[in-house]
Scaffold this active site. Structure first.
Site, PDB file in Angstrom:
ATOM      1  CE  LYS A  13     -43.164   3.589  -2.366  1.00 40.82           C
ATOM      2  NZ  LYS A  13     -43.643   4.317  -1.193  1.00 40.82           N
ATOM      3  NE  ARG A  88     -49.008   3.755  -4.782  1.00 40.17           N
ATOM      4  CZ  ARG A  88     -47.869   4.401  -4.918  1.00 40.17           C
ATOM      5  NH1 ARG A  88     -47.053   4.113  -5.888  1.00 40.17           N
ATOM      6  NH2 ARG A  88     -47.554   5.332  -4.055  1.00 40.17           N
ATOM      7  NE  ARG A 127     -42.177  13.377   0.081  1.00 39.40           N
ATOM      8  CZ  ARG A 127     -42.723  12.252  -0.335  1.00 39.40           C
ATOM      9  NH1 ARG A 127     -41.965  11.236  -0.681  1.00 39.40           N
ATOM     10  NH2 ARG A 127     -44.016  12.150  -0.374  1.00 39.40           N
ATOM     11  NE  ARG A 160     -44.980  13.648  -3.689  1.00 32.84           N
ATOM     12  CZ  ARG A 160     -44.793  12.343  -3.583  1.00 32.84           C
ATOM     13  NH1 ARG A 160     -43.571  11.847  -3.680  1.00 32.84           N
ATOM     14  NH2 ARG A 160     -45.807  11.529  -3.400  1.00 32.84           N
ATOM     15  NE  ARG A 171     -49.241   9.949  -0.680  1.00 26.41           N
ATOM     16  CZ  ARG A 171     -48.141  10.660  -0.452  1.00 26.41           C
ATOM     17  NH1 ARG A 171     -48.246  11.906   0.007  1.00 26.41           N
ATOM     18  NH2 ARG A 171     -46.965  10.153  -0.685  1.00 26.41           N
TER      19      ARG A 171
END
Ligand code: AP5
Ligand code: MG
Length: 213
Positions: A13, A88, A127, A160, A171
Site C-alpha cells: 500500500k 482500517r 523491508r 520496523r 497484524r
C-alpha cells in the site's frame, strides 16, 4: 481525486501510494507513518500508539479518526489525497464518509492491493523503512541505491519494530477480522478496484494507473 489504499500489512500500500502521490501531485497520508513519526519524536500520541502497534493491534478508532480528520482538513488536501492505512475498520470508514458527505464529496477509488498471506511474511523481514520521509524499501525486491540509506532524503533505514514474524502474524489476523470487511463495504459503494500485488511494483503501478486514468 480521493483515493483509499486497501490491503493486508505488507501488501505494498505504502509503496504504491507514494508512486500515485508523485504521479498525480496528491499528498500521501499514512496513519502508520504519522504514528511512527510521533513515536520517534516521543509525543504523548506516539507513546499511546506504540503500546498497540508493538502488539500488532489497531490504535483505537477515536484517536485515529481525530488525527486523520485533522490531516485531511489541511490546505494541501483540497484537490484530494491518497489514504494509506486508513480506514482500517468499518466505523473509521463511516466517519470518513459522513465527513465527506457534509462537504458534498465522496471517495473516488478504493484500490485493493491483493497479496496472499504466505507472501506477506517473507516480504516483511526484508523491508527497510525510512522513519523520516516514509519511503519503503526491500533488501532484495526494492533495494535503496546505497545500503541502509534512504534514496529520497538520505536518512538511515531501519527494520520496523512491528515487522518481527510474531507481530506480523497478529497484524494479519487483525487485518482479516477488522479490515477485510471494508472490501465489501467499498464494493457496495461501487468504488472498489482490485489489483494483483504479487507482481513487480512497476507492474502493480501500471494496473493502478489504468484504473485511475
Ligand atoms: P501501517 O504502517 O499502515 O502498516 P500496515 O498496514 O501493517 O502496512 P505496512 O506499512 O506494513 O505495509 P504496506 O502495505 O504499506 O507495504 P509496503 O509498501 O511497505 O500501520 C502500522 C500500525 O499502525 C498498525 O498495525 C496499527 O497498530 C497502527 N495503525 C495505522 N493505521 C491505523 C488505523 N487506521 N487504525 C488503527 N490503527 C492504525 O511494502 C511491504 C514490503 O514489500 C516493502 O519491503 C516493499 O519494498 C516490498 N514491496 C512492495 N511492493 C512490492 C512488490 N510488488 N513486489 C515485491 N516486494 C514489494
Ligand atoms: Mg505502509
Amino acid at each position: 481525486m480521493k483515493i483509499i489504499m486497501l490491503g493486508a500489512p505488507g501488501a505494498g500500500k505504502g509503496t504504491q501510494a507514494q508512486m500515485i502521490a508523485e504521479q498525480y501531485g496528491l499528498p500521501h497520508i499514512s496513519t502508520g507513518d504519522i504514528f511512527r513519526a510521533n513515536i520517534k519524536n516521543g509525543t504523548d500520541l506516539g507513546k499511546e500508539a506504540k503500546t498497540y502497534m508493538d502488539q500488532g493491534k489497531l490504535v483505537p478508532d477515536e484517536l485515529t479518526v481525530r488525527i486523520l480528520l485533522d490531516r485531511v482538513a489541511q490546505d494541501d488536501c483540497k484537490n484530494g489525497y491518497v489514504l494509506d492505512g486508513f480506514p482500517r475498520t468499518i466505523p473509521q470508514a463511516e466517519v470518513l464518509d459522513a465527513e465527506l458527505t457534509k462537504l458534498g464529496d465522496q471517495i473516488d477509488f478504493a484500490i485493493n492491493v491483493d497479496v496472499p498471506d504466505e507472501n506477506i511474511i517473507k516480504r516483511m523481514s526484508g523491508r527497510r523503512a525510512c522513519l523520516k520521509c516514509g519511503a519503503t524499501y526491500h533488501i532484495v525486491h526494492v533495494p535503496p541505491k546505497q545500503e541502509g540509506v534512504c534514496d529520497k532524503c538520505g536518512s538511515e533505514l531501519v527494520l520496523r519494530d512491528d515487522d518481527k514474524p510474531e507481530t506480523v502474524k497478529n497484524r494479519l489476523s487483525v487485518y482479516h477480522e477488522q479490515t477485510q470487511p471494508l472490501i465489501d463495504y467499498y464494493t457496495k459503494k461501487n468504488v472498489l478496484k482490485t489489483v494483483d500485488g504479487t507482481v513487480p511494483k512497476e507492474d502493480v503501478f501500471k494496473a493502478i494507473i489504468s484504473i485511475l486514468g
